[in-house]
Scaffold this active site. Structure first.
Site, short mmCIF file in Angstrom:
data_model
loop_
_atom_site.label_atom_id
_atom_site.label_comp_id
_atom_site.label_asym_id
_atom_site.label_seq_id
_atom_site.Cartn_x
_atom_site.Cartn_y
_atom_site.Cartn_z
CE LYS A 208 -3.84 -0.06 2.63
NZ LYS A 208 -4.71 0.16 3.64
CD GLU A 214 9.63 -6.88 5.90
OE1 GLU A 214 9.42 -7.33 7.30
OE2 GLU A 214 9.08 -6.19 5.48
N GLY A 270 -5.03 -5.04 5.56
CA GLY A 270 -4.31 -5.89 4.88
C GLY A 270 -4.83 -7.34 4.89
NE ARG A 271 -6.17 -8.16 11.03
CZ ARG A 271 -5.47 -7.05 11.47
NH1 ARG A 271 -4.44 -6.76 10.66
NH2 ARG A 271 -6.00 -6.32 12.41
CD GLU A 356 -1.36 -8.47 11.19
OE1 GLU A 356 -0.41 -8.95 11.16
OE2 GLU A 356 -1.94 -8.07 10.45
CG HIS A 387 -0.96 -40.60 9.31
ND1 HIS A 387 -0.89 -42.27 9.72
CD2 HIS A 387 -1.79 -40.40 8.55
CE1 HIS A 387 -1.75 -42.55 8.91
NE2 HIS A 387 -2.52 -41.70 8.32
CE LYS A 511 5.72 -4.30 9.29
NZ LYS A 511 4.30 -3.58 8.24
#
Length: 554
Positions: A208, A214, A270-271, A356, A387, A511
Protein backbone atom coordinates in the site's frame (compact mmCIF):
# COMPACT_ATOMS: atom_id res chain seq x y z
CA UNK A 1 -19.84 2.43 26.23
CA UNK A 2 -17.03 3.86 28.44
CA UNK A 3 -15.35 1.32 30.66
CA UNK A 4 -17.32 -1.62 29.24
CA UNK A 5 -16.24 -4.97 30.69
CA UNK A 6 -18.04 -8.05 29.39
CA UNK A 7 -16.96 -10.05 32.45
CA UNK A 8 -19.10 -7.80 34.67
CA UNK A 9 -22.36 -8.41 32.81
CA UNK A 10 -25.16 -10.67 34.07
CA UNK A 11 -24.79 -12.73 30.88
CA UNK A 12 -21.18 -13.56 31.78
CA UNK A 13 -22.16 -14.45 35.35
CA UNK A 14 -24.91 -16.77 34.11
CA UNK A 15 -22.42 -18.53 31.82
CA UNK A 16 -20.00 -19.04 34.72
CA UNK A 17 -22.73 -20.80 36.73
CA UNK A 18 -23.84 -22.80 33.70
CA UNK A 19 -20.27 -23.90 33.03
CA UNK A 20 -20.01 -25.35 36.54
CA UNK A 21 -23.13 -27.44 35.85
CA UNK A 22 -22.06 -28.97 32.53
CA UNK A 23 -18.25 -28.80 32.50
CA UNK A 24 -17.86 -32.51 33.24
CA UNK A 25 -20.72 -33.77 31.06
CA UNK A 26 -19.72 -36.04 28.17
CA UNK A 27 -21.02 -35.44 24.67
CA UNK A 28 -21.40 -39.15 23.93
CA UNK A 29 -24.11 -39.33 26.60
CA UNK A 30 -25.89 -36.30 25.17
CA UNK A 31 -26.03 -37.98 21.77
CA UNK A 32 -27.24 -41.26 23.32
CA UNK A 33 -30.00 -39.47 25.20
CA UNK A 34 -31.03 -36.91 22.58
CA UNK A 35 -31.58 -38.16 19.04
CA UNK A 36 -32.63 -34.70 17.87
CA UNK A 37 -29.37 -33.04 18.87
CA UNK A 38 -27.92 -32.78 15.37
CA UNK A 39 -31.21 -31.54 13.93
CA UNK A 40 -31.18 -28.59 16.34
CA UNK A 41 -27.46 -27.91 16.18
CA UNK A 42 -26.59 -27.48 12.55
CA UNK A 43 -27.22 -24.86 9.89
CA UNK A 44 -27.47 -25.14 6.12
CA UNK A 45 -26.94 -22.28 3.70
CA UNK A 46 -26.20 -22.08 0.01
CA UNK A 47 -24.30 -25.36 -0.45
CA UNK A 48 -22.78 -25.34 3.02
CA UNK A 49 -23.59 -27.35 6.14
CA UNK A 50 -22.17 -26.33 9.52
CA UNK A 51 -22.48 -29.02 12.21
CA UNK A 52 -21.80 -27.71 15.72
CA UNK A 53 -23.55 -30.56 17.53
CA UNK A 54 -20.21 -32.16 18.51
CA UNK A 55 -19.45 -29.28 20.87
CA UNK A 56 -19.72 -29.18 24.65
CA UNK A 57 -22.85 -27.07 24.54
CA UNK A 58 -26.54 -27.49 25.24
CA UNK A 59 -29.54 -25.50 24.11
CA UNK A 60 -29.20 -23.51 27.32
CA UNK A 61 -25.55 -22.78 26.52
CA UNK A 62 -26.52 -21.35 23.15
CA UNK A 63 -29.26 -19.23 24.69
CA UNK A 64 -26.87 -17.80 27.28
CA UNK A 65 -24.23 -17.15 24.64
CA UNK A 66 -26.68 -15.20 22.49
CA UNK A 67 -27.47 -13.12 25.56
CA UNK A 68 -23.74 -12.42 25.81
CA UNK A 69 -23.82 -11.13 22.23
CA UNK A 70 -26.64 -8.79 23.16
CA UNK A 71 -24.77 -7.64 26.27
CA UNK A 72 -21.86 -6.64 24.02
CA UNK A 73 -24.26 -4.71 21.75
CA UNK A 74 -23.21 -6.83 18.79
CA UNK A 75 -26.11 -5.74 16.57
CA UNK A 76 -25.09 -2.08 16.80
CA UNK A 77 -21.40 -2.84 16.14
CA UNK A 78 -22.38 -4.92 13.10
CA UNK A 79 -24.57 -2.10 11.79
CA UNK A 80 -21.80 0.45 12.32
CA UNK A 81 -19.24 -1.66 10.47
CA UNK A 82 -21.42 -2.18 7.40
CA UNK A 83 -22.47 1.48 7.39
CA UNK A 84 -18.89 2.73 7.24
CA UNK A 85 -18.57 4.20 10.74
CA UNK A 86 -14.95 4.60 11.80
CA UNK A 87 -14.94 1.69 14.23
CA UNK A 88 -11.16 1.29 13.94
CA UNK A 89 -10.81 3.81 16.73
CA UNK A 90 -7.04 3.81 17.17
CA UNK A 91 -6.48 4.70 13.50
CA UNK A 92 -9.76 6.59 13.04
CA UNK A 93 -10.70 4.52 10.01
CA UNK A 94 -13.77 2.82 8.64
CA UNK A 95 -13.69 -0.96 8.30
CA UNK A 96 -15.21 -1.75 4.94
CA UNK A 97 -13.87 -4.94 3.42
CA UNK A 98 -17.56 -5.82 3.11
CA UNK A 99 -18.02 -2.86 0.74
CA UNK A 100 -15.65 -4.55 -1.71
CA UNK A 101 -18.21 -7.26 -2.41
CA UNK A 102 -21.43 -5.22 -2.25
CA UNK A 103 -23.58 -4.99 -5.39
CA UNK A 104 -22.21 -2.42 -7.83
CA UNK A 105 -25.22 -0.15 -7.32
CA UNK A 106 -24.89 -0.04 -3.50
CA UNK A 107 -24.06 3.23 -1.77
CA UNK A 108 -21.89 3.43 1.36
CA UNK A 109 -20.46 6.86 2.07
CA UNK A 110 -17.31 7.65 4.04
CA UNK A 111 -16.42 11.33 4.33
CA UNK A 112 -18.89 12.09 1.56
CA UNK A 113 -17.47 9.55 -0.91
CA UNK A 114 -19.35 6.47 -2.12
CA UNK A 115 -16.70 3.84 -1.40
CA UNK A 116 -18.54 1.12 -3.33
CA UNK A 117 -18.24 3.08 -6.57
CA UNK A 118 -14.63 3.87 -5.65
CA UNK A 119 -13.86 0.20 -5.05
CA UNK A 120 -15.46 -0.95 -8.32
CA UNK A 121 -13.56 1.66 -10.31
CA UNK A 122 -10.27 0.23 -9.00
CA UNK A 123 -11.49 -3.36 -9.31
CA UNK A 124 -12.56 -2.89 -12.93
CA UNK A 125 -9.08 -1.63 -13.84
CA UNK A 126 -7.44 -4.62 -12.18
CA UNK A 127 -9.85 -7.10 -13.76
CA UNK A 128 -9.34 -5.59 -17.20
CA UNK A 129 -5.57 -5.84 -16.82
CA UNK A 130 -5.81 -9.45 -15.62
CA UNK A 131 -7.91 -10.32 -18.66
CA UNK A 132 -5.27 -8.79 -20.95
CA UNK A 133 -2.61 -10.93 -19.26
CA UNK A 134 -4.74 -14.06 -19.57
CA UNK A 135 -5.59 -13.47 -23.21
CA UNK A 136 -2.02 -12.72 -24.22
CA UNK A 137 -2.83 -9.12 -25.17
CA UNK A 138 -0.41 -7.81 -22.53
CA UNK A 139 3.06 -8.95 -23.56
CA UNK A 140 6.56 -8.53 -22.20
CA UNK A 141 9.26 -6.27 -23.61
CA UNK A 142 10.32 -8.88 -26.17
CA UNK A 143 6.75 -9.33 -27.43
CA UNK A 144 6.30 -12.74 -25.84
CA UNK A 145 3.13 -13.41 -23.85
CA UNK A 146 3.23 -13.64 -20.07
CA UNK A 147 3.37 -17.21 -18.78
CA UNK A 148 4.21 -16.61 -15.10
CA UNK A 149 2.95 -14.03 -12.64
CA UNK A 150 4.99 -13.60 -9.46
CA UNK A 151 3.29 -11.73 -6.62
CA UNK A 152 5.73 -10.02 -4.25
CA UNK A 153 4.13 -8.97 -0.97
CA UNK A 154 3.95 -9.95 2.66
CA UNK A 155 1.24 -10.49 5.29
CA UNK A 156 -2.17 -9.59 3.91
CA UNK A 157 -0.65 -8.84 0.51
CA UNK A 158 0.50 -12.46 0.28
CA UNK A 159 -1.40 -14.88 2.51
CA UNK A 160 -4.92 -14.25 1.21
CA UNK A 161 -4.18 -14.26 -2.54
CA UNK A 162 -1.81 -17.21 -2.17
CA UNK A 163 -4.39 -19.27 -0.29
CA UNK A 164 -7.14 -18.48 -2.80
CA UNK A 165 -5.00 -19.20 -5.87
CA UNK A 166 -3.95 -22.57 -4.43
CA UNK A 167 -7.49 -23.47 -3.39
CA UNK A 168 -8.90 -22.61 -6.84
CA UNK A 169 -6.12 -24.12 -8.91
CA UNK A 170 -8.61 -26.24 -10.84
CA UNK A 171 -10.17 -22.97 -12.13
CA UNK A 172 -6.85 -21.61 -13.43
CA UNK A 173 -7.49 -22.16 -17.12
CA UNK A 174 -5.53 -19.56 -19.11
CA UNK A 175 -2.04 -21.00 -19.15
CA UNK A 176 -0.78 -18.42 -16.66
CA UNK A 177 0.93 -19.81 -13.57
CA UNK A 178 0.87 -17.64 -10.45
CA UNK A 179 3.58 -17.82 -7.79
CA UNK A 180 4.16 -15.95 -4.55
CA UNK A 181 7.20 -14.52 -2.80
CA UNK A 182 6.99 -13.02 0.68
CA UNK A 183 10.00 -13.99 2.77
CA UNK A 184 12.97 -11.63 2.75
CA UNK A 185 15.17 -14.73 2.98
CA UNK A 186 16.79 -14.73 -0.46
CA UNK A 187 16.09 -18.43 -0.86
CA UNK A 188 12.39 -17.75 -1.37
CA UNK A 189 12.84 -15.45 -4.36
CA UNK A 190 15.77 -17.40 -5.82
CA UNK A 191 13.95 -20.73 -5.74
CA UNK A 192 10.75 -19.18 -7.10
CA UNK A 193 12.58 -17.74 -10.11
CA UNK A 194 15.05 -20.51 -10.82
CA UNK A 195 13.06 -22.14 -13.63
CA UNK A 196 11.45 -18.99 -15.06
CA UNK A 197 12.32 -16.86 -18.08
CA UNK A 198 12.38 -13.12 -17.55
CA UNK A 199 10.85 -12.49 -20.99
CA UNK A 200 7.62 -14.25 -19.98
CA UNK A 201 7.41 -13.20 -16.31
CA UNK A 202 5.26 -10.46 -14.79
CA UNK A 203 5.82 -9.20 -11.24
CA UNK A 204 3.07 -7.78 -9.04
CA UNK A 205 4.50 -5.61 -6.24
CA UNK A 206 1.84 -5.39 -3.52
CA UNK A 207 2.50 -2.71 -0.92
CA UNK A 208 0.00 0.00 0.00
CA UNK A 209 2.72 2.48 0.99
CA UNK A 210 5.37 1.05 -1.35
CA UNK A 211 7.74 1.28 1.61
CA UNK A 212 7.38 -2.21 3.10
CA UNK A 213 11.06 -3.17 3.57
CA UNK A 214 10.78 -6.89 2.84
CA UNK A 215 8.62 -6.35 -0.23
CA UNK A 216 10.83 -3.62 -1.68
CA UNK A 217 14.01 -5.66 -1.15
CA UNK A 218 12.46 -8.55 -3.05
CA UNK A 219 11.11 -6.20 -5.73
CA UNK A 220 14.52 -4.64 -6.31
CA UNK A 221 16.14 -8.08 -6.45
CA UNK A 222 13.51 -9.19 -8.99
CA UNK A 223 14.28 -6.13 -11.11
CA UNK A 224 17.99 -6.92 -11.05
CA UNK A 225 17.24 -10.55 -11.98
CA UNK A 226 15.21 -9.44 -14.97
CA UNK A 227 17.90 -7.03 -16.18
CA UNK A 228 20.69 -9.56 -15.63
CA UNK A 229 18.84 -12.30 -17.52
CA UNK A 230 17.96 -10.15 -20.51
CA UNK A 231 20.59 -7.44 -20.76
CA UNK A 232 17.80 -4.89 -21.18
CA UNK A 233 18.03 -1.34 -19.91
CA UNK A 234 15.77 0.11 -17.23
CA UNK A 235 13.22 1.40 -19.73
CA UNK A 236 12.37 -2.19 -20.64
CA UNK A 237 11.06 -3.21 -17.21
CA UNK A 238 7.69 -1.44 -17.42
CA UNK A 239 5.79 -4.30 -19.16
CA UNK A 240 7.06 -6.72 -16.51
CA UNK A 241 6.15 -4.87 -13.31
CA UNK A 242 2.82 -3.67 -11.93
CA UNK A 243 1.99 -2.43 -8.44
CA UNK A 244 -0.87 -2.38 -5.99
CA UNK A 245 -0.22 0.78 -4.03
CA UNK A 246 -1.28 4.32 -3.17
CA UNK A 247 2.21 5.82 -3.59
CA UNK A 248 2.44 6.81 -7.26
CA UNK A 249 5.64 8.76 -6.70
CA UNK A 250 7.46 5.71 -5.34
CA UNK A 251 6.09 3.31 -7.94
CA UNK A 252 7.08 5.69 -10.73
CA UNK A 253 10.58 6.02 -9.30
CA UNK A 254 10.82 2.22 -9.36
CA UNK A 255 9.96 2.21 -13.06
CA UNK A 256 6.30 1.17 -13.01
CA UNK A 257 3.90 2.78 -15.47
CA UNK A 258 1.18 4.77 -13.65
CA UNK A 259 -1.42 2.94 -15.76
CA UNK A 260 -0.27 -0.27 -14.11
CA UNK A 261 -0.64 0.91 -10.51
CA UNK A 262 -3.89 -0.31 -8.97
CA UNK A 263 -5.38 1.55 -6.04
CA UNK A 264 -5.87 0.45 -2.44
CA UNK A 265 -7.88 2.20 0.26
CA UNK A 266 -7.20 2.93 3.92
CA UNK A 267 -10.62 1.58 4.91
CA UNK A 268 -9.46 -1.96 4.06
CA UNK A 269 -6.94 -3.67 6.31
CA UNK A 270 -4.31 -5.88 4.72
CA UNK A 271 -5.61 -9.15 6.14
CA UNK A 272 -9.10 -8.31 4.85
CA UNK A 273 -7.98 -7.16 1.40
CA UNK A 274 -8.09 -10.23 -0.86
CA UNK A 275 -11.42 -8.95 -2.23
CA UNK A 276 -9.73 -5.77 -3.51
CA UNK A 277 -7.04 -5.09 -6.10
CA UNK A 278 -4.76 -7.13 -3.79
CA UNK A 279 -6.61 -10.03 -5.41
CA UNK A 280 -4.96 -9.25 -8.78
CA UNK A 281 -2.98 -12.54 -8.76
CA UNK A 282 -6.28 -14.34 -8.14
CA UNK A 283 -7.81 -12.50 -11.09
CA UNK A 284 -4.86 -13.51 -13.27
CA UNK A 285 -5.37 -17.13 -12.22
CA UNK A 286 -9.15 -17.58 -12.42
CA UNK A 287 -10.32 -14.63 -14.52
CA UNK A 288 -13.05 -12.03 -14.21
CA UNK A 289 -16.00 -14.43 -14.00
CA UNK A 290 -14.35 -16.56 -11.32
CA UNK A 291 -13.37 -13.55 -9.24
CA UNK A 292 -16.89 -12.12 -9.39
CA UNK A 293 -18.23 -15.48 -8.17
CA UNK A 294 -15.71 -15.29 -5.34
CA UNK A 295 -17.10 -11.87 -4.35
CA UNK A 296 -20.66 -13.15 -4.68
CA UNK A 297 -19.94 -15.98 -2.24
CA UNK A 298 -18.63 -13.52 0.32
CA UNK A 299 -21.66 -11.30 -0.23
CA UNK A 300 -23.97 -14.27 0.42
CA UNK A 301 -22.28 -14.78 3.80
CA UNK A 302 -22.52 -11.03 4.51
CA UNK A 303 -26.25 -11.16 3.92
CA UNK A 304 -26.61 -14.21 6.15
CA UNK A 305 -24.60 -12.46 8.89
CA UNK A 306 -26.78 -9.35 8.58
CA UNK A 307 -30.16 -11.05 8.45
CA UNK A 308 -30.17 -14.15 10.65
CA UNK A 309 -30.90 -14.12 14.39
CA UNK A 310 -27.94 -15.04 16.59
CA UNK A 311 -29.19 -18.57 17.21
CA UNK A 312 -29.07 -19.39 13.49
CA UNK A 313 -26.28 -17.06 12.43
CA UNK A 314 -23.26 -19.18 11.48
CA UNK A 315 -20.42 -16.67 12.02
CA UNK A 316 -21.98 -15.56 15.30
CA UNK A 317 -22.44 -19.13 16.52
CA UNK A 318 -18.85 -20.03 15.69
CA UNK A 319 -17.62 -16.91 17.46
CA UNK A 320 -19.72 -17.48 20.57
CA UNK A 321 -18.74 -21.15 20.84
CA UNK A 322 -15.12 -20.04 20.53
CA UNK A 323 -15.61 -17.57 23.39
CA UNK A 324 -17.19 -20.38 25.41
CA UNK A 325 -14.06 -22.51 25.14
CA UNK A 326 -11.52 -19.70 25.37
CA UNK A 327 -13.00 -17.93 28.37
CA UNK A 328 -14.88 -20.59 30.30
CA UNK A 329 -12.94 -23.80 29.58
CA UNK A 330 -9.54 -22.07 29.37
CA UNK A 331 -8.97 -23.74 26.00
CA UNK A 332 -6.59 -21.23 24.45
CA UNK A 333 -5.79 -22.88 21.12
CA UNK A 334 -7.97 -23.77 18.17
CA UNK A 335 -7.12 -26.16 15.34
CA UNK A 336 -8.37 -25.67 11.78
CA UNK A 337 -8.07 -28.75 9.59
CA UNK A 338 -9.05 -28.60 5.90
CA UNK A 339 -9.53 -31.99 4.26
CA UNK A 340 -8.60 -30.60 0.86
CA UNK A 341 -5.09 -30.37 -0.58
CA UNK A 342 -5.84 -27.10 -2.33
CA UNK A 343 -6.76 -25.55 1.03
CA UNK A 344 -3.39 -26.34 2.57
CA UNK A 345 -2.63 -22.64 3.13
CA UNK A 346 -5.97 -21.89 4.83
CA UNK A 347 -4.70 -22.29 8.38
CA UNK A 348 -1.73 -19.99 7.74
CA UNK A 349 -4.13 -17.41 6.32
CA UNK A 350 -6.46 -17.74 9.31
CA UNK A 351 -3.54 -17.37 11.70
CA UNK A 352 -3.02 -13.82 10.48
CA UNK A 353 -6.74 -13.06 10.21
CA UNK A 354 -7.46 -14.18 13.77
CA UNK A 355 -4.28 -13.63 15.77
CA UNK A 356 -3.29 -10.30 14.22
CA UNK A 357 -6.87 -9.11 14.69
CA UNK A 358 -7.62 -10.34 18.19
CA UNK A 359 -4.19 -10.77 19.76
CA UNK A 360 -4.82 -7.71 21.93
CA UNK A 361 -4.74 -6.99 25.67
CA UNK A 362 -6.16 -3.46 25.69
CA UNK A 363 -9.83 -2.53 25.20
CA UNK A 364 -11.28 0.07 22.88
CA UNK A 365 -11.19 2.41 25.91
CA UNK A 366 -7.44 1.84 26.45
CA UNK A 367 -8.03 -0.27 29.54
CA UNK A 368 -6.60 -3.72 30.30
CA UNK A 369 -8.76 -6.57 28.99
CA UNK A 370 -10.14 -8.57 31.91
CA UNK A 371 -10.34 -11.92 30.10
CA UNK A 372 -8.41 -14.01 27.59
CA UNK A 373 -8.70 -12.77 24.02
CA UNK A 374 -7.75 -14.39 20.70
CA UNK A 375 -6.77 -18.08 20.75
CA UNK A 376 -3.73 -19.63 19.10
CA UNK A 377 -4.79 -20.79 15.63
CA UNK A 378 -2.96 -23.79 14.21
CA UNK A 379 -3.46 -26.89 12.09
CA UNK A 380 -2.72 -28.37 8.69
CA UNK A 381 -4.29 -30.47 5.98
CA UNK A 382 -6.05 -33.75 6.57
CA UNK A 383 -5.31 -36.63 6.38
CA UNK A 384 -1.61 -35.88 6.80
CA UNK A 385 -2.12 -34.39 10.25
CA UNK A 386 -3.78 -37.58 11.49
CA UNK A 387 -0.34 -39.18 11.35
CA UNK A 388 1.25 -36.26 13.19
CA UNK A 389 -0.39 -34.25 15.98
CA UNK A 390 -3.74 -36.04 16.19
CA UNK A 391 -2.24 -38.20 18.91
CA UNK A 392 -2.37 -35.13 21.16
CA UNK A 393 -5.95 -34.36 20.18
CA UNK A 394 -7.05 -37.87 21.06
CA UNK A 395 -5.03 -38.68 24.16
CA UNK A 396 -3.31 -35.47 25.21
CA UNK A 397 -4.11 -33.55 28.38
CA UNK A 398 -5.42 -30.36 26.73
CA UNK A 399 -8.87 -29.38 25.52
CA UNK A 400 -8.44 -28.30 21.89
CA UNK A 401 -11.50 -27.37 19.84
CA UNK A 402 -11.13 -28.03 16.10
CA UNK A 403 -12.79 -27.05 12.84
CA UNK A 404 -12.96 -29.72 10.13
CA UNK A 405 -13.51 -28.28 6.64
CA UNK A 406 -14.56 -30.95 4.16
CA UNK A 407 -15.70 -30.68 0.51
CA UNK A 408 -18.21 -33.32 -0.58
CA UNK A 409 -16.78 -33.45 -4.10
CA UNK A 410 -13.25 -33.23 -5.48
CA UNK A 411 -12.04 -31.52 -8.66
CA UNK A 412 -9.58 -34.40 -9.01
CA UNK A 413 -11.62 -37.61 -8.60
CA UNK A 414 -9.21 -40.53 -8.57
CA UNK A 415 -10.84 -43.85 -7.79
CA UNK A 416 -12.08 -43.97 -4.18
CA UNK A 417 -9.57 -41.48 -2.86
CA UNK A 418 -12.02 -38.70 -2.07
CA UNK A 419 -14.39 -41.12 -0.40
CA UNK A 420 -11.55 -42.34 1.82
CA UNK A 421 -10.57 -38.75 2.59
CA UNK A 422 -14.10 -37.86 3.70
CA UNK A 423 -14.46 -41.09 5.68
CA UNK A 424 -11.33 -40.16 7.63
CA UNK A 425 -12.64 -36.69 8.41
CA UNK A 426 -15.99 -37.96 9.67
CA UNK A 427 -14.35 -40.78 11.64
CA UNK A 428 -12.01 -38.38 13.39
CA UNK A 429 -14.82 -36.10 14.57
CA UNK A 430 -16.74 -39.11 15.86
CA UNK A 431 -13.70 -40.54 17.65
CA UNK A 432 -12.80 -37.19 19.19
CA UNK A 433 -16.35 -36.87 20.50
CA UNK A 434 -16.99 -40.45 21.64
CA UNK A 435 -13.64 -41.56 22.97
CA UNK A 436 -13.14 -45.13 24.16
CA UNK A 437 -13.78 -46.40 27.69
CA UNK A 438 -11.59 -48.89 29.56
CA UNK A 439 -14.30 -51.54 29.20
CA UNK A 440 -14.49 -50.95 25.46
CA UNK A 441 -10.70 -51.18 25.18
CA UNK A 442 -10.62 -54.45 27.15
CA UNK A 443 -13.45 -55.94 25.10
CA UNK A 444 -11.71 -54.96 21.89
CA UNK A 445 -8.48 -56.66 22.98
CA UNK A 446 -10.24 -59.81 24.10
CA UNK A 447 -12.10 -60.07 20.80
CA UNK A 448 -8.77 -59.81 19.02
CA UNK A 449 -7.38 -62.59 21.21
CA UNK A 450 -4.90 -60.26 22.92
CA UNK A 451 -3.94 -59.64 26.52
CA UNK A 452 -5.85 -56.80 28.22
CA UNK A 453 -2.76 -55.45 29.93
CA UNK A 454 -2.53 -52.67 27.36
CA UNK A 455 -6.16 -51.61 27.76
CA UNK A 456 -5.34 -48.46 29.74
CA UNK A 457 -3.07 -47.30 26.90
CA UNK A 458 -5.97 -47.63 24.48
CA UNK A 459 -8.42 -45.50 26.44
CA UNK A 460 -9.50 -42.27 24.78
CA UNK A 461 -11.22 -39.70 26.97
CA UNK A 462 -13.13 -38.25 24.04
CA UNK A 463 -15.26 -35.15 24.68
CA UNK A 464 -12.97 -33.18 22.35
CA UNK A 465 -15.13 -30.64 20.53
CA UNK A 466 -15.25 -30.29 16.76
CA UNK A 467 -17.24 -28.21 14.30
CA UNK A 468 -17.65 -29.64 10.81
CA UNK A 469 -18.00 -27.24 7.89
CA UNK A 470 -19.08 -29.14 4.79
CA UNK A 471 -19.27 -27.60 1.32
CA UNK A 472 -20.50 -29.21 -1.88
CA UNK A 473 -17.13 -28.42 -3.50
CA UNK A 474 -14.38 -25.83 -3.23
CA UNK A 475 -15.52 -23.27 -5.80
CA UNK A 476 -14.96 -19.51 -6.05
CA UNK A 477 -18.41 -19.02 -4.52
CA UNK A 478 -18.04 -21.46 -1.62
CA UNK A 479 -14.52 -20.25 -0.86
CA UNK A 480 -15.78 -16.67 -0.73
CA UNK A 481 -18.46 -17.77 1.74
CA UNK A 482 -15.93 -19.63 3.86
CA UNK A 483 -13.47 -16.75 4.14
CA UNK A 484 -16.21 -14.23 4.91
CA UNK A 485 -17.55 -16.58 7.58
CA UNK A 486 -14.21 -16.52 9.39
CA UNK A 487 -13.87 -12.75 8.94
CA UNK A 488 -17.19 -12.20 10.68
CA UNK A 489 -16.36 -14.72 13.39
CA UNK A 490 -13.22 -12.75 14.24
CA UNK A 491 -15.16 -9.48 14.25
CA UNK A 492 -17.82 -10.86 16.61
CA UNK A 493 -15.22 -12.10 19.08
CA UNK A 494 -13.49 -8.72 19.01
CA UNK A 495 -16.80 -7.07 19.89
CA UNK A 496 -17.38 -9.49 22.78
CA UNK A 497 -13.91 -8.75 24.20
CA UNK A 498 -14.21 -5.01 23.43
CA UNK A 499 -10.94 -4.90 21.48
CA UNK A 500 -10.05 -3.31 18.15
CA UNK A 501 -9.76 -6.16 15.65
CA UNK A 502 -8.50 -3.86 12.91
CA UNK A 503 -5.16 -2.43 14.06
CA UNK A 504 -1.83 -4.19 14.66
CA UNK A 505 0.50 -2.03 16.72
CA UNK A 506 2.55 -5.01 17.87
CA UNK A 507 3.55 -5.69 14.27
CA UNK A 508 4.52 -2.05 13.80
CA UNK A 509 6.74 -2.06 16.91
CA UNK A 510 8.77 -5.00 15.64
CA UNK A 511 9.31 -3.22 12.30
CA UNK A 512 10.66 -0.13 14.06
CA UNK A 513 13.20 -2.15 16.04
CA UNK A 514 14.31 -4.02 12.92
CA UNK A 515 15.13 -0.73 11.20
CA UNK A 516 17.40 0.14 14.13
CA UNK A 517 19.18 -3.20 14.26
CA UNK A 518 19.73 -3.77 10.52
CA UNK A 519 22.47 -1.12 10.06
CA UNK A 520 24.07 -2.23 13.32
CA UNK A 521 24.61 -5.67 11.82
CA UNK A 522 26.87 -3.92 9.30
CA UNK A 523 28.72 -2.08 12.04
CA UNK A 524 26.84 1.19 11.68
CA UNK A 525 24.94 2.87 14.50
CA UNK A 526 25.16 2.31 18.22
CA UNK A 527 21.66 2.09 19.74
CA UNK A 528 21.01 0.96 23.29
CA UNK A 529 19.96 -2.68 23.62
CA UNK A 530 19.77 -5.30 26.32
CA UNK A 531 22.79 -7.55 26.87
CA UNK A 532 21.23 -10.47 24.98
CA UNK A 533 20.44 -8.46 21.85
CA UNK A 534 23.88 -6.83 21.89
CA UNK A 535 25.49 -10.27 22.08
CA UNK A 536 23.41 -11.56 19.17
CA UNK A 537 24.40 -8.57 17.03
CA UNK A 538 28.05 -9.12 17.94
CA UNK A 539 27.84 -12.82 17.09
CA UNK A 540 26.40 -12.01 13.66
CA UNK A 541 29.22 -9.56 12.94
CA UNK A 542 31.80 -12.17 13.88
CA UNK A 543 30.35 -15.02 11.86
CA UNK A 544 28.59 -13.45 8.87
CA UNK A 545 30.43 -13.84 5.58
CA UNK A 546 29.90 -10.73 3.48
CA UNK A 547 28.95 -11.54 -0.09
CA UNK A 548 27.86 -9.67 -3.17
CA UNK A 549 24.30 -10.16 -4.33
CA UNK A 550 24.00 -13.65 -5.75
CA UNK A 551 22.59 -14.09 -9.22
CA UNK A 552 19.00 -15.24 -8.85
CA UNK A 553 17.49 -18.10 -10.74
CA UNK A 554 20.59 -20.32 -10.79
Amino acid sequence: MPGFDITQTPAWAHLLVHHEHIADAHMRHWFEQDHGRFARMHERLDGMLVDFSKNRITDETLQLLTELADAADLAQWRERMFAGDKINLSEHRAVLHTALRQPREAVIEVDGVNVVAQAYAALDEALAFAERVRSGEHVGHSGERIRHVVNIGIGGSDLGPKMVVEALQSYADAGVQVRFVSNVDGAHLAQTLQDLRAETTLFIIASKSFTTPETLLNAEAAKQWLLAQTGWDLDAIAPHFVAISTNLQATSAFGIDNRHVFKMFDWVGGRYSVWSTIGLPVMCAIGRAGFMQFLAGARAMDEHFLQQPWRHNVPVLLALIGVWYNNFFDAHSHAVIPYDYGMRALTEYLQQLDMESNGKNVTQQDLPVECATGPIIWGSQGVNCQHAYFQMLHQGSRLIPSDFIVPMNSHYPLGKQHQVLVANAFAQTEALMRGKTLLEAETELLQAGKDTQLAAQKVFAGNQPTTSVLVDAITPHSLGMLIAMYEHKVFVQGVIWDINSFDQWGVEYGKVLAKTIEPELAGQGDAQHDASTLALISYFREHHVSTTTAELGH
